[in-house]
Enzyme design. Structure first.
Site, PDB file in Angstrom:
ATOM      1  CD  GLU A 110      -3.096  -0.767   0.154  1.00 17.08           C
ATOM      2  OE1 GLU A 110      -3.036   0.392  -0.636  1.00 17.08           O
ATOM      3  OE2 GLU A 110      -3.904  -1.494   0.202  1.00 17.08           O
ATOM      4  CB  SER A 370     -22.972 -24.420  57.972  1.00 19.47           C
ATOM      5  OG  SER A 370     -24.226 -24.958  58.429  1.00 19.47           O
TER       6      SER A 370
END
Length: 716
Positions: A110, A370
């Site tokens: 490019e 518990s």
């Protein structure tokens, strides 16, 4: 005067000869043309400047808008959110996020002189002009990456000389406004890849299923080729066109001597993907919460570890499926030292509506069963009226109309305190809570960051020891991490921020916290698990609605919840059977070697029952204290509760000794300082002790019947 007098004489006539025809006219036209040209040029310049000015500022703010991304503590993507218009555009840092092979191919294909030009490449433009003149059409645009970025920021449908001029102007402006690296990053974020995908990261994740940090040659060439014609080369629609474009890029790279012919052939042999993959969604509940908390931030960094998250989410999903329909699982992992949340699995499956997958069960308020018992024992150890090796009775007992029973409806008789906690016996826990005080337990847990939820206008009662209160899994994990930290908790943190101003909060004295952790380390593990490796506790809420298991080693704490999000009962859902195996599997999947718990703090009383001080050998509830006559109740006369005691250590230890004086009670009596035995009261009902360092200290005296008195003083 006569007419003859007005004629010129010979001397006054033109001595240069007659004028040439048109000479003055040509010279005047030349001046006019120059003036017209200058004016035209001036007007053109003014017009061009005006046109450039009319373009307005660069739309950088709009170009920098990206999808909000949530990343883990190492910067790895957990989840991304599409932009308002549905586009996926992820922020890019070319140096950190992109494979160098891709960048090499991109520049070669490019913009070979990207780092040398100032926005336009005259050589490339010249080549494009020659091609336009010889072929009569635009073959290559000659656009630099800067010019392409300009086009992406202000897209135009048609290619024309006007559009090219527009790109040139904008490219020059970009070069002045941004650095080369910033231009490259912005281009890589905006490059189109078809559909709603923009940028190399979104394309790589959607098409290749991975970040573009490590790409093969075939993958890099494919990602270079797609933006040239993104809609006609979409991999999910036109894979063959994409393959041809990729191969064209590879051929060009061979011509440019960027890659070898053999490498290009091997890359061409790789098939292109034909399906689009979904965007990753890790820790969706944490990501949603962070997005709602942090506004307008492109990147939100969490404390989570994506590798740990990846292995725990399938664990929760698989176990939920095995446990039955409508069951969900929540898991949270906390780093003990920092309080950072390392993993959070909010549900079995985020997208499973039958399991209410989008409800975060780590933040849901549920009955803890518990799981609060260890803190009852911790306060009892801290107060000094019981020791892990003390004996305690597990037998029927009644507190007004409340008569606690064990889960299996049986009683164990007299057992060591540590066994009572390891077996999660209900009666001993409630008896100790009655001595410690329900309000004190609730206050201490809230002080340490446990946000307990009680019914409206209801005060803490004994039932909270067995789950009669609401709490979240993340709060339980924070409290249990406090045991691993020897008595201090840190507020949990999940969103990374610059400053960390979290202060430690007191849970228990160090000795008491260590004693609880050491007892939980001996809890019988699930089947096929190794003993004495993880300190953990299980819990089951009333009606089998919630199953819990929370455990820790020296490095991290993990909490597990199992149940139905709608609160419906699940017969047989027990913490030890449903949640504990998930807890141990979660520790195994962390990939970390289990870290031993901290050593016992200095002064911790470690002894068998036979070697304990007489008052600590057996716990007796206050109502059962046996006295031989009319003895006065035990009372510490000095120091007074809440008093300040000045200690001068300059003259030596003996001179700094602090007296403790008591009245009443039955000899022998044991003195405890911050949970540590310091000897017995003598016949004069006093004892000199070496005071602890500056700060608050808890002094407890226990007599032969188990009666105790406690004061808190400040030593300075």
């Amino acid at each position: 005067m006569s007419r003859a007098s007005t004629e010129l004489g010979p001397a006054e006539k033109n001595v240069d000869g007659p004028d040439k025809p048109g000479q003055d006219g040509a010279r005047g036209w030349g001046h006019r043309l120059l003036s017209i040209a200058a004016c035209t040029l001036m007007l053109a310049i003014i017009g061009f400047v005006g046109w450039v000015y009319s373009l307005g500022p660069l739309p950088l703010d709009e170009a920098r808008r990206v999808s909000t991304t949530v990343v883990d503590r190492n910067g790895k993507l957990l989840r991304a959110y599409a932009m308002a218009d549905g586009r996926w555009r992820l922020p890019v840092d070319a140096e950190a996020n992109v494979d160098p092979t891709y960048l090499k191919l991109l520049f070669a294909y490019e913009d070979q002189r990207f780092y040398a030009h100032d926005g336009i490449d005259p050589l490339a433009l010249g080549r494009a002009a020659v091609q336009l003149g010889t072929r009569g059409r635009i073959v290559s645009g000659g656009s630099t990456i800067s010019m392409q970025l300009a086009r992406l920021m202000e897209p135009r449908r048609q290619r024309s000389l006007y559009a090219k001029l527009h790109q040139i102007v904008r490219a020059i402006e970009l070069e002045r406004a941004l650095s080369k690296d910033e231009i490259l990053d912005l281009y890589l974020a905006l490059a189109p890849y078809g559909g709603n995908l923009e940028g190399i990261r979104a394309a790589s994740i959607a098409y290749l299923g991975k970040e573009p940090k490590r790409l093969s040659l075939a993958e890099a060439a494919l990602l270079v080729a797609l933006p040239q014609s993104p809609e006609t080369r979409r991999l999910d629609r036109f894979p063959e066109a994409a393959r041809i474009a990729r191969d064209r890029v590879l051929d060009r790279m061979v011509e440019e001597h960027v890659v070898s012919l053999d490498d290009a052939k091997q890359a061409k042999a790789v098939p292109v993907p034909k399906l689009r993959k979904p965007m990753p969604i890790l820790a969706p509940h944490s990501a949603d919460s962070a997005l709602a908390t942090v506004k307008d931030a492109p990147v939100i960094k969490l404390t989570l570890d994506s590798n740990l998250q990846k292995v725990l989410e399938p664990l929760a999903r698989d176990r939920a499926v095995a446990l039955g329909p409508n069951i969900s699982v929540g898991i949270i992992v906390v780093d003990n030292d920092s309080g950072d949340v390392l993993a959070r699995v909010g549900s079995a499956d985020y997208f499973d509506e039958s399991r209410a997958g989008q409800v975060d069960m780590t933040r849901a308020i549920r009955s803890p069963g518990s799981t609060l018992k260890p803190f009852i024992y911790g306060l009892a150890f801290e107060d000094g009226f019981v020791h892990p090796d003390s004996l305690i009775d597990d037998r029927p007992v009644r507190f007004g109309s409340y008569a606690p029973e064990n889960f299996d409806m049986t009683f164990q008789g007299t057992v060591p305190v540590k066994k009572a906690l390891q077996l999660s016996l209900n009666v001993p826990a409630i008896v100790l809570l009655d001595r410690v005080g329900s309000s004190r337990l609730a206050s201490r847990l809230r002080q340490a960051g446990g946000n307990l939820v009680l019914p409206k206008d209801e005060a803490p009662g004994l039932a909270m020891g067995l789950g009669g209160v609401g709490v979240t899994l993340q709060d339980l994990a924070q409290l249990y991490a406090g045991l691993a930290r020897l008595g201090t908790t840190r507020p949990l943190r999940e969103i990374m921020v610059a400053g960390d101003d979290r202060e430690p909060m007191r849970l228990l004295d160090p000795v008491a916290a260590w004693q609880v952790g050491n007892v939980l380390l001996g809890t019988p593990p699930p089947e096929n698990a190794v003993r004495n490796r993880i300190a953990f506790k299980t819990g089951t809420s009333y009606g089998y609605r919630d199953a819990w298991s929370v455990g820790f080693d020296g490095r991290m704490t993990i909490g597990v919840w199992v149940g139905r999000p709608d609160g419906a009962p699940v017969p047989g859902l027990i913490g030890r059977v449903a949640a504990a195996p998930i807890l141990f599997d979660a520790f195994a999947r962390t990939g970390k070697t289990l870290t031993p718990l901290p050593r016992a703090p200095k002064g911790t009383l470690i002894a068998s029952n036979a070697k304990l001080p007489i008052p600590l050998r057996r716990f007796r509830p206050v109502g059962e204290l046996v006295r031989t006559g009319g003895e006065q109740a035990l009372h510490i006369q000095f120091p007074l509760n809440g008093s300040r005691v000045d200690v001068d250590r300059s003259a030596g230890t003996e001179a700094a000794a602090m007296p403790i004086k008591v009245a009443g009670g039955v000899l022998p009596m044991t003195v405890m300082v911050n949970g540590t035995a310091r000897g017995e009261i003598d016949g004069r009902r006093q004892r000199l002790i070496d005071p602890p360092g500056p700060g608050f200290a808890r002094l407890t005296v226990i007599d032969a019947t188990g009666a105790a008195d406690t004061v808190v003083i400040r030593i300075q």
